[in-house]
Write a protein that holds these residues in place. Structure first.
Motif, PDB file in Angstrom:
ATOM      1  N   GLY A  98       0.882  -0.744  -0.058  1.00 29.92           N
ATOM      2  CA  GLY A  98       0.072   0.354   0.124  1.00 29.92           C
ATOM      3  C   GLY A  98       0.483   0.958   0.305  1.00 29.92           C
ATOM      4  N   GLY A  99       0.385   2.660  -0.071  1.00 22.66           N
ATOM      5  CA  GLY A  99       0.806   3.782   0.122  1.00 22.66           C
ATOM      6  C   GLY A  99       1.446   4.221  -1.409  1.00 22.66           C
ATOM      7  N   THR A 100       1.259   5.620  -1.646  1.00 25.72           N
ATOM      8  CA  THR A 100       1.930   5.847  -2.464  1.00 25.72           C
ATOM      9  C   THR A 100       3.729   6.139  -2.475  1.00 25.72           C
ATOM     10  OG1 THR A 100      -0.231   7.387  -2.990  1.00 25.72           O
ATOM     11  CG2 THR A 100       2.114   8.302  -4.629  1.00 25.72           C
ATOM     12  N   GLY A 101       4.317   5.827  -3.731  1.00 31.45           N
ATOM     13  CA  GLY A 101       5.671   6.018  -3.626  1.00 31.45           C
ATOM     14  C   GLY A 101       6.013   7.275  -4.607  1.00 31.45           C
ATOM     15  N   ALA A 102       7.267   8.301  -4.171  1.00 27.64           N
ATOM     16  CA  ALA A 102       7.676   8.938  -4.868  1.00 27.64           C
ATOM     17  C   ALA A 102       9.140   9.758  -4.794  1.00 27.64           C
ATOM     18  CB  ALA A 102       7.552  10.778  -3.738  1.00 27.64           C
ATOM     19  N   ALA A 103      10.050   9.560  -5.949  1.00 25.79           N
ATOM     20  CA  ALA A 103      11.055   9.392  -5.989  1.00 25.79           C
ATOM     21  C   ALA A 103      11.580  11.039  -5.377  1.00 25.79           C
ATOM     22  CB  ALA A 103      11.556  10.031  -7.667  1.00 25.79           C
ATOM     23  N   LYS A 104      12.927  10.172  -4.354  1.00 26.08           N
ATOM     24  CA  LYS A 104      13.590  10.940  -4.398  1.00 26.08           C
ATOM     25  C   LYS A 104      13.734  11.741  -2.994  1.00 26.08           C
ATOM     26  CE  LYS A 104      16.954  10.905  -7.411  1.00 26.08           C
ATOM     27  NZ  LYS A 104      16.083  10.169  -8.236  1.00 26.08           N
ATOM     28  N   SER A 105      13.622  12.670  -2.066  1.00 24.14           N
ATOM     29  CA  SER A 105      13.693  13.562  -0.732  1.00 24.14           C
ATOM     30  C   SER A 105      12.749  14.478  -1.140  1.00 24.14           C
ATOM     31  CB  SER A 105      14.695  13.838   0.200  1.00 24.14           C
ATOM     32  OG  SER A 105      15.578  13.023   0.143  1.00 24.14           O
ATOM     33  N   ASP A 106      13.271  15.215  -1.927  1.00 26.03           N
ATOM     34  CA  ASP A 106      12.033  16.494  -2.703  1.00 26.03           C
ATOM     35  C   ASP A 106      10.872  16.061  -3.549  1.00 26.03           C
ATOM     36  OD1 ASP A 106      13.849  15.494  -4.864  1.00 26.03           O
ATOM     37  OD2 ASP A 106      13.747  17.270  -5.908  1.00 26.03           O
ATOM     38  N   GLY A 107      10.954  15.025  -3.842  1.00 23.10           N
ATOM     39  CA  GLY A 107       9.467  13.906  -4.109  1.00 23.10           C
ATOM     40  C   GLY A 107       8.582  14.692  -3.129  1.00 23.10           C
ATOM     41  N   VAL A 108       8.935  13.405  -2.163  1.00 22.63           N
ATOM     42  CA  VAL A 108       8.211  13.121  -0.951  1.00 22.63           C
ATOM     43  C   VAL A 108       7.866  14.479  -0.796  1.00 22.63           C
ATOM     44  CG1 VAL A 108       8.387  12.069   1.064  1.00 22.63           C
ATOM     45  CG2 VAL A 108       9.483  10.531  -0.236  1.00 22.63           C
ATOM     46  N   ALA A 109       8.550  15.058  -0.300  1.00 20.69           N
ATOM     47  CA  ALA A 109       8.371  16.473   0.636  1.00 20.69           C
ATOM     48  C   ALA A 109       7.308  17.263   0.050  1.00 20.69           C
ATOM     49  CB  ALA A 109       9.399  17.538   0.998  1.00 20.69           C
ATOM     50  N   THR A 110       7.215  17.173  -1.616  1.00 23.08           N
ATOM     51  CA  THR A 110       6.528  18.088  -2.893  1.00 23.08           C
ATOM     52  C   THR A 110       5.049  17.152  -2.491  1.00 23.08           C
ATOM     53  OG1 THR A 110       8.063  18.071  -3.969  1.00 23.08           O
ATOM     54  CG2 THR A 110       5.552  18.358  -4.951  1.00 23.08           C
ATOM     55  N   LYS A 111       5.078  15.675  -2.512  1.00 26.99           N
ATOM     56  CA  LYS A 111       3.165  15.351  -2.530  1.00 26.99           C
ATOM     57  C   LYS A 111       2.846  15.367  -1.583  1.00 26.99           C
ATOM     58  CE  LYS A 111       0.568  12.086  -3.839  1.00 26.99           C
ATOM     59  NZ  LYS A 111      -0.150  11.968  -4.352  1.00 26.99           N
ATOM     60  N   VAL A 112       4.092  15.412   0.118  1.00 28.94           N
ATOM     61  CA  VAL A 112       2.807  15.680   1.442  1.00 28.94           C
ATOM     62  C   VAL A 112       2.602  16.965   1.065  1.00 28.94           C
ATOM     63  CG1 VAL A 112       3.214  15.654   3.418  1.00 28.94           C
ATOM     64  CG2 VAL A 112       4.457  14.038   2.334  1.00 28.94           C
ATOM     65  N   LYS A 113       3.210  18.217   1.044  1.00 29.41           N
ATOM     66  CA  LYS A 113       2.959  19.368   1.150  1.00 29.41           C
ATOM     67  C   LYS A 113       1.461  19.593  -0.527  1.00 29.41           C
ATOM     68  CE  LYS A 113       3.723  24.004   1.543  1.00 29.41           C
ATOM     69  NZ  LYS A 113       3.685  24.708   2.866  1.00 29.41           N
ATOM     70  N   SER A 114       1.315  19.057  -1.128  1.00 28.57           N
ATOM     71  CA  SER A 114       0.257  18.964  -2.186  1.00 28.57           C
ATOM     72  C   SER A 114      -0.762  18.248  -1.550  1.00 28.57           C
ATOM     73  CB  SER A 114       0.587  18.530  -3.380  1.00 28.57           C
ATOM     74  OG  SER A 114       1.001  17.520  -3.924  1.00 28.57           O
ATOM     75  N   THR A 115      -0.872  17.334  -0.814  1.00 24.42           N
ATOM     76  CA  THR A 115      -1.762  16.498  -1.224  1.00 24.42           C
ATOM     77  C   THR A 115      -2.302  16.254   1.322  1.00 24.42           C
ATOM     78  OG1 THR A 115      -0.750  14.803  -2.698  1.00 24.42           O
ATOM     79  CG2 THR A 115      -2.730  14.096  -1.435  1.00 24.42           C
ATOM     80  N   PRO A 116      -3.787  16.327   0.819  1.00 23.87           N
ATOM     81  CA  PRO A 116      -4.152  15.954   2.376  1.00 23.87           C
ATOM     82  C   PRO A 116      -4.297  15.028   3.048  1.00 23.87           C
ATOM     83  CG  PRO A 116      -5.477  17.835   0.983  1.00 23.87           C
ATOM     84  CD  PRO A 116      -4.653  17.507  -0.291  1.00 23.87           C
ATOM     85  N   ASN A 117      -4.235  14.784   4.083  1.00 25.19           N
ATOM     86  CA  ASN A 117      -4.476  13.703   4.647  1.00 25.19           C
ATOM     87  C   ASN A 117      -3.328  12.628   4.405  1.00 25.19           C
ATOM     88  OD1 ASN A 117      -6.982  14.354   6.244  1.00 25.19           O
ATOM     89  ND2 ASN A 117      -7.621  14.355   4.020  1.00 25.19           N
ATOM     90  N   THR A 118      -1.810  13.009   3.999  1.00 27.46           N
ATOM     91  CA  THR A 118      -0.409  12.453   4.303  1.00 27.46           C
ATOM     92  C   THR A 118       0.353  11.691   4.993  1.00 27.46           C
ATOM     93  OG1 THR A 118       0.225  14.521   2.803  1.00 27.46           O
ATOM     94  CG2 THR A 118      -0.471  12.357   1.438  1.00 27.46           C
ATOM     95  N   ILE A 119       1.256  11.331   5.342  1.00 24.14           N
ATOM     96  CA  ILE A 119       1.663  11.134   6.282  1.00 24.14           C
ATOM     97  C   ILE A 119       3.157  10.180   5.665  1.00 24.14           C
ATOM     98  CG2 ILE A 119       1.209   8.504   7.134  1.00 24.14           C
ATOM     99  CD1 ILE A 119       2.525  10.400   9.973  1.00 24.14           C
ATOM    100  N   SER A 120       4.485  10.269   5.686  1.00 27.81           N
ATOM    101  CA  SER A 120       5.026  10.456   5.375  1.00 27.81           C
ATOM    102  C   SER A 120       6.662  10.497   6.110  1.00 27.81           C
ATOM    103  CB  SER A 120       6.584  10.323   4.343  1.00 27.81           C
ATOM    104  OG  SER A 120       6.965  10.062   3.160  1.00 27.81           O
ATOM    105  N   TYR A 121       8.081   9.821   5.756  1.00 27.30           N
ATOM    106  CA  TYR A 121       9.778  10.196   6.118  1.00 27.30           C
ATOM    107  C   TYR A 121      10.456  10.465   5.681  1.00 27.30           C
ATOM    108  CZ  TYR A 121      10.076   6.556   3.318  1.00 27.30           C
ATOM    109  OH  TYR A 121      10.816   5.626   2.545  1.00 27.30           O
TER     110      TYR A 121
END
Length: 364
Positions: free
Chosen positions: A219-242
């Protein structure tokens, strides 16, 4: 983008005095003179190609800038391709050194050693990169999470933000009846390796996926590299990541307080991250400085989710040994380490920095 860096500047004084178990200093550290551009030792003209950890990319950019200010004849190209890709490139001989958020694995070490004629591949810790648990939930500030709850969230056992386990750790918080979307690295990453190592060490009953550079949980959503993770969380409500703190700060993301082994929910800062290294031990020998961290630390005020970015370099036998040594002398110097405080990193504890400096000096 302005960083919230007061905690890290305050943390320098603490990390400078931490004594790592098995890592006593054999020599006095030089006083920093001038700015971070003052590279110690003689400059070596030539080019270096390196790649790997995205967690250290901001640090590496700063180091290259400072080093080139002193050594104009040097050219260093570092690409943030991810820790796994960096190690693969080093083994393949297409990178002069690699950046990795975890030390070489048992199966990787002999392959890397084979590239070092008459020597071995060293794991040289170069910067502390605290891992922030970031989230995007409207109206929820100061979220508190234990490792058990984190493990259940990222393994898919907890699926709603108003789950009883989250509510129990956040009394009075207005948690929405919304589905949690977890975000993980889609590429192989030392950040993933360290985050899942933390879960496997501290929440064994709730995390069944061990640790690895590649994300294993369903499950979950994959995002490439650290900046991709940060961008995904910033733009998507109810997300959580590291993600590494520098990326969390740059994207102005909410950061959760994490429960440590002392039972405290601790906010991430330079001081709290540095305290986790009080019980770290050196596993390596003969100049290798791979570390073993205590993720279940009971040190009061310690933030437990941290990583150490390593430079993987040959002790002997590299065709670019002089160039590598010259650059790494700068990154491990007091000036080079001090430059990291304003970038969302924590400098190496002084006793460890001195060990790294000694190991770098032996590269030939």
């Amino acid at each position: 983008m302005k960083l919230q860096r007061s905690g890290f500047v305050a943390g320098i004084a603490l990390t400078a005095t931490i004594a790592l178990t098995g890592c006593g200093s054999d020599n006095e550290a030089p006083e920093a003179s001038g700015g971070a551009s003052a590279a110690p030792g003689s400059c070596v003209s030539g080019s270096l190609t390196a790649q790997g950890s995205t967690a250290q990319k901001n640090a590496m950019d700063e180091w290259i800038k400072g080093y080139n200010a002193q050594c104009s004849g040097a050219q260093i190209d570092y690409q943030g391709t991810g820790s796994g890709a960096g190690i693969e490139a080093f083994i393949a001989g297409t990178a002069d050194f690699a950046g990795s958020d975890s030390a070489l694995k048992e199966d990787e070490q002999p392959q890397a050693d084979a590239k070092c004629v008459g020597g071995k591949a060293l794991n040289l810790p170069m910067v502390i990169g605290p891992i922030a648990v970031v989230y995007n939930v409207q109206g929820v500030d100061g979220l508190q999470l234990s490792s058990s709850t984190l493990a259940k969230i990222f393994s898919g056992t907890i699926t709603k933000w108003n789950d009883a386990a989250i509510a129990a750790e956040n009394s009075g918080a207005k948690l929405p009846d919304a589905t949690i979307e977890t975000v993980h690295r889609s590429d192989e990453s030392g950040t993933t390796d360290n985050f899942t190592k933390y879960l496997s060490k501290t929440a064994e009953a709730d995390w069944k996926f061990s640790n690895a550079k590649a994300w294993k949980a369903p499950g979950g959503t994959g995002a490439a590299k650290s900046d991709g993770v940060a961008t995904k969380v910033k733009s998507t409500p109810n997300t959580i990541s590291y993600v590494e703190l520098s990326f969390a700060e740059n994207s102005d993301l909410q950061k959760a307080k994490i429960k440590n082994g002392a039972g405290e929910f601790v906010e991430l800062s330079g001081e709290s991250a540095g305290k986790t290294f009080e019980n770290a031990t050196v596993k390596g020998t003969e100049g290798d400085l791979a570390l073993e961290l205590d993720y279940a630390t009971t040190t009061p005020g310690a933030y437990p989710i941290v990583l150490v970015t390593y430079e993987i370099a040959c002790s002997k036998g590299s065709a670019k040994a002089k160039e590598i040594q010259s650059f790494l002398k700068y990154t491990s110097s007091t000036a080079g380490q001090t430059a990291l405080a304003e970038l969302g990193y924590a400098p190496l504890p002084e006793t460890l920095r001195a060990k790294v400096e000694t190991s770098v000096a032996s590269i030939s």
